[in-house]
Design a protein around this motif. Sequence first.
Motif, PDB file in Angstrom:
ATOM      1  N   LYS A 144      -6.780   4.686   5.897  1.00  0.00           N
ATOM      2  CA  LYS A 144      -6.452   3.730   4.836  1.00  0.00           C
ATOM      3  C   LYS A 144      -7.623   3.603   3.870  1.00  0.00           C
ATOM      4  CE  LYS A 144      -3.073   1.162   7.432  1.00  0.00           C
ATOM      5  NZ  LYS A 144      -2.677  -0.079   8.056  1.00  0.00           N
ATOM      6  N   SER A 145      -7.343   3.910   2.606  1.00  0.00           N
ATOM      7  CA  SER A 145      -8.335   3.713   1.551  1.00  0.00           C
ATOM      8  C   SER A 145      -7.981   2.402   0.839  1.00  0.00           C
ATOM      9  CB  SER A 145      -8.327   4.896   0.579  1.00  0.00           C
ATOM     10  OG  SER A 145      -7.095   4.968  -0.117  1.00  0.00           O
ATOM     11  N   LYS A 146      -8.659   2.116  -0.241  1.00  0.00           N
ATOM     12  CA  LYS A 146      -8.413   0.860  -0.951  1.00  0.00           C
ATOM     13  C   LYS A 146      -6.983   0.753  -1.466  1.00  0.00           C
ATOM     14  CE  LYS A 146     -13.144   0.094  -2.459  1.00  0.00           C
ATOM     15  NZ  LYS A 146     -14.063   0.101  -3.611  1.00  0.00           N
ATOM     16  N   GLN A 147      -6.419   1.868  -1.926  1.00  0.00           N
ATOM     17  CA  GLN A 147      -5.111   1.822  -2.566  1.00  0.00           C
ATOM     18  C   GLN A 147      -4.008   2.564  -1.826  1.00  0.00           C
ATOM     19  OE1 GLN A 147      -6.101   3.488  -6.336  1.00  0.00           O
ATOM     20  NE2 GLN A 147      -7.103   1.640  -7.072  1.00  0.00           N
ATOM     21  N   LYS A 148      -4.373   3.454  -0.910  1.00  0.00           N
ATOM     22  CA  LYS A 148      -3.356   4.294  -0.273  1.00  0.00           C
ATOM     23  C   LYS A 148      -3.535   4.375   1.234  1.00  0.00           C
ATOM     24  CE  LYS A 148      -2.736   7.040  -4.374  1.00  0.00           C
ATOM     25  NZ  LYS A 148      -3.536   7.921  -5.168  1.00  0.00           N
ATOM     26  N   HIS A 149      -2.407   4.595   1.894  1.00  0.00           N
ATOM     27  CA  HIS A 149      -2.377   4.843   3.335  1.00  0.00           C
ATOM     28  C   HIS A 149      -2.108   6.341   3.488  1.00  0.00           C
ATOM     29  CE1 HIS A 149      -0.578   3.642   7.479  1.00  0.00           C
ATOM     30  NE2 HIS A 149      -1.267   4.756   7.542  1.00  0.00           N
TER      31      HIS A 149
ATOM     32  N   MET B  70       0.846  -1.185   0.000  1.00  0.00           N
ATOM     33  CA  MET B  70       0.000   0.000   0.000  1.00  0.00           C
ATOM     34  C   MET B  70       0.890   1.246   0.000  1.00  0.00           C
ATOM     35  SD  MET B  70      -3.150   0.936   2.557  1.00  0.00           S
ATOM     36  CE  MET B  70      -4.216  -0.304   1.878  1.00  0.00           C
TER      37      MET B  70
ATOM     38  N   THR C 117     -13.284   9.564  -3.222  1.00  0.00           N
ATOM     39  CA  THR C 117     -13.925   8.973  -2.037  1.00  0.00           C
ATOM     40  C   THR C 117     -13.100   9.209  -0.772  1.00  0.00           C
ATOM     41  OG1 THR C 117     -15.005   7.336  -3.414  1.00  0.00           O
ATOM     42  CG2 THR C 117     -14.875   6.846  -1.064  1.00  0.00           C
TER      43      THR C 117
END
Length: 125
Positions: free
Chosen positions: A63-68, A1, A106
Motif C-alpha cells: 500500500k502506497s499513499k494513493q494505491k493498493h 484507495m 517511490t
Amino acid sequence: MKKRATVICRKGRRILLVARESKWALPGGMLKRGEHLADAALRELKEETRLSGKSAKYLFDFKSKQKHHHVFYCDISNRAKPRPNNEISKCRWVELDEMRRLLTSTPTDDIVRLASQKRKNGRGK
C-alpha cells in the motif's frame, strides 16, 4: 484507495521497467470491473509492453499513499523483447544496481526492494 495490479518480470539481475513521460515504474495498472487480479496483471503487461506472460504468480500486497498494489511475478520467454505500447513511452530491462540512478516512482523502489528481500529469504521468485 485504488487497486492496481503491478508486475515484476526478471531476467537474472535485470528487471523490466516502463516509462510514462519521464518516470520509470513497474508495468501495471488499474483493475477493470469484475476482473481477477492475476488476469489484470497479464493484461496490463501485454497492453504496456506487448509481452505475453505465461502466468502471473501472486507475491504480496503493497500500500502506497494513493494505491493498493497487488504485486505479481510474470514469467516470460527469455527471447521476448518488450516494446512500448499505449501510454508507455519507453520500456527496457534494467540492472537492479542501476535503478538508483533512474527517476522512478517511490512505490517502484519500495516494491522492488521488498521483492528482492523476499527472494533472498526464499519466499518468492
